[in-house]
Design an enzyme around this catalytic site. Structure first.
Site, mmCIF file in Angstrom:
data_model
loop_
_atom_site.group_PDB
_atom_site.id
_atom_site.type_symbol
_atom_site.label_atom_id
_atom_site.label_comp_id
_atom_site.label_asym_id
_atom_site.label_seq_id
_atom_site.Cartn_x
_atom_site.Cartn_y
_atom_site.Cartn_z
ATOM 1 N N ASP A 185 -8.968 -5.949 4.805
ATOM 2 C CA ASP A 185 -8.025 -6.938 4.290
ATOM 3 C C ASP A 185 -7.653 -7.987 5.329
ATOM 4 O O ASP A 185 -7.132 -9.056 4.981
ATOM 5 C CB ASP A 185 -6.760 -6.253 3.778
ATOM 6 N N LYS A 194 0.341 -11.934 -6.505
ATOM 7 C CA LYS A 194 -0.253 -10.602 -6.552
ATOM 8 C C LYS A 194 0.389 -9.679 -5.528
ATOM 9 O O LYS A 194 0.590 -8.486 -5.788
ATOM 10 C CB LYS A 194 -1.761 -10.690 -6.312
ATOM 11 N N ARG A 241 -5.164 -13.333 -0.594
ATOM 12 C CA ARG A 241 -5.413 -13.333 0.852
ATOM 13 C C ARG A 241 -6.183 -14.583 1.297
ATOM 14 O O ARG A 241 -6.023 -15.034 2.432
ATOM 15 C CB ARG A 241 -6.134 -12.054 1.264
ATOM 16 N N SER A 287 0.829 -1.212 0.000
ATOM 17 C CA SER A 287 0.000 0.000 0.000
ATOM 18 C C SER A 287 0.858 1.255 0.000
ATOM 19 O O SER A 287 0.590 2.217 -0.739
ATOM 20 C CB SER A 287 -0.929 -0.005 1.217
ATOM 21 N N SER A 330 -12.104 3.720 -0.237
ATOM 22 C CA SER A 330 -11.198 4.824 0.094
ATOM 23 C C SER A 330 -10.221 5.089 -1.040
ATOM 24 O O SER A 330 -9.590 6.147 -1.083
ATOM 25 C CB SER A 330 -10.432 4.512 1.381
ATOM 26 N N ARG A 379 1.668 4.328 -3.289
ATOM 27 C CA ARG A 379 1.580 5.780 -3.095
ATOM 28 C C ARG A 379 2.920 6.460 -3.331
ATOM 29 O O ARG A 379 2.995 7.524 -3.964
ATOM 30 C CB ARG A 379 1.055 6.060 -1.682
#
Length: 399
Positions: free
Chosen positions: A282, A380, A354, A22, A142, A26
């Protein structure tokens, strides 16, 4: 397709967790907008290839952006590319073309960007994004808010992101604000949402990506159910929402030790509890596994958005738990689990990283072997998961 066969075993020892997927998404985008600098370390996963690939396409003046199966790449880069005034077509693979992006169909045309899409991929955008007021639903994803924050800081003039509904998964937006601040770009949180001063300059720098709390959860749960695992490389001051795994484990009664940059989780007597997953969706698959091996009832709620992930994760988790003999009831926004002694079974991976990783943890403690298909889906986000798993003493054989 590959199958992983899991045999009963115990995880013990120390594992250094990979960098946060994550945070890396960004940072890569901020670095691109800054015009240079390195971002490291980056795990060689499909999701990272997606963001790197889209950025490379922009650098090479290409107009097709393949987001592979990364919802983050897709929802972040659509407004960012629009802020550059570039015409582009976004495509994807796997289940990504089935995942909704309809918010942008409503938002972008109001701000000078033409959109050609039926609410799903492929999507073509054309036009220069303009500043202004952006009204967004906060309970859809989000990722839309993150995409707009990154983009609007890159256009001229001030803008506001106005939340029409309460924001879910807020820690992910907090992470965006933090990473942008690291690159010298400031976002102001307000009563209505966020205020963005346009035309800010992203600072060129070499950026170090913190460890991934989401991935640490698999090993920490394995330790709590029946092992002794130390996960290193974690930032205790992280804005990652999945840092909450420490509090979740403690709520089940787990023996957890928190150090400067590590967490240790040891075999414990676990008792079911209620978990609100609104901000930590998650973590639901691995929390469900934790509940299955705990005494009493575990209720997971606030996770309705999981139905639009790589799989319908509520349905996927419930189905696999039932195959393992667990008393579990699916609800609209989660599930109710009555802890028991799960047994071995042939499970479905649903091409969902996951799901595969969570049930590989479950397989450690079952009577009988566990086989999970679509094992390759770990690529992934965590291609070396089974290497680390086996290094700690697990018995995973990928066929």
């Amino acid at each position: 397709m590959s199958i992983v066969e899991i045999k009963n075993s115990i995880l013990n020892g120390n594992v250094t967790i990979p960098p946060s997927k994550s945070a890396a998404h960004r940072a890569l985008i901020c670095s691109y907008l800054a015009g240079g600098g390195s971002v490291s370390p980056i795990i060689d996963s499909n999701d990272m290839r997606a963001t790197v690939g889209v950025i490379d396409a922009l650098k090479n003046n290409e107009d097709v952006m393949n987001c592979i199966e990364s919802g983050s790449t897709l929802r972040f880069m659509i407004p960012v590319v629009a802020s550059l005034g570039r015409r582009a077509t976004f495509i994807g693979e796997g289940r990504l073309p089935e995942r909704p992006i309809g918010e942008y169909l409503d938002i972008l045309p109001k701000h000078n960007v033409k959109v050609d899409s039926n609410g799903y991929l492929p999507m073509t955008i054309d036009g220069q994004l303009r500043n202004g007021s952006y009204e967004v639903n906060g309970d859809v994803s989000s990722q839309y808010i993150t995409g707009l924050l990154l983009a609007l800081a890159n256009v001229e003039g001030d803008s506001a992101v106005i939340l029409k509904t309460p924001l879910q998964s807020k820690p992910y937006v907090d992470m965006t604000v933090k990473v942008m601040a690291d690159f010298g770009v400031n976002i102001t949180e307000t009563d209505f949402g966020y205020l963005i001063h346009g035309g800010q300059e992203f600072k060129k720098q070499d950026y170090i990506v913190e460890g991934d709390w989401s991935q640490s959860a698999f090993f920490l749960v394995a330790g709590a159910i029946g092992g002794d695992v130390k996960v290193s490389g974690l930032d205790m001051n992280s804005t990652q929402g999945d840092k909450a795994i420490v509090d979740v484990l403690k709520s089940f009664g787990a023996d957890v030790e928190v150090g400067k940059d590590y967490v240790i989780s040891r075999k414990s007597s676990l008792t079911g509890t209620t978990v609100d997953a609104t901000d930590i969706p998650d973590l639901v698959p691995i929390i469900a596994v934790l509940g299955a091996f705990s005494n009493g009832k575990t209720t997971i709620k606030g996770a309705e958005r999981l139905r639009f992930k790589e799989s319908d994760r509520i349905e996927s988790v419930v189905s696999n738990l039932k195959l393992m003999g667990v008393d579990v009831t699916e609800t609209k926004d989660g599930m109710i689990i009555n802890g028991s002694k799960p047994h071995g079974a042939d499970l479905k991976g649903y091409n969902d990283h996951r799901i595969v990783m969570a049930f590989s943890v479950a397989g450690l403690f079952c009577d009988g072997d566990v086989r999970i298909d679509d094992a390759q889906s770990i690529n992934k986000s965590y291609p070396t998961f089974f290497d680390d798993y086996n290094m700690l003493g697990g018995k995973a054989n990928v066929l």
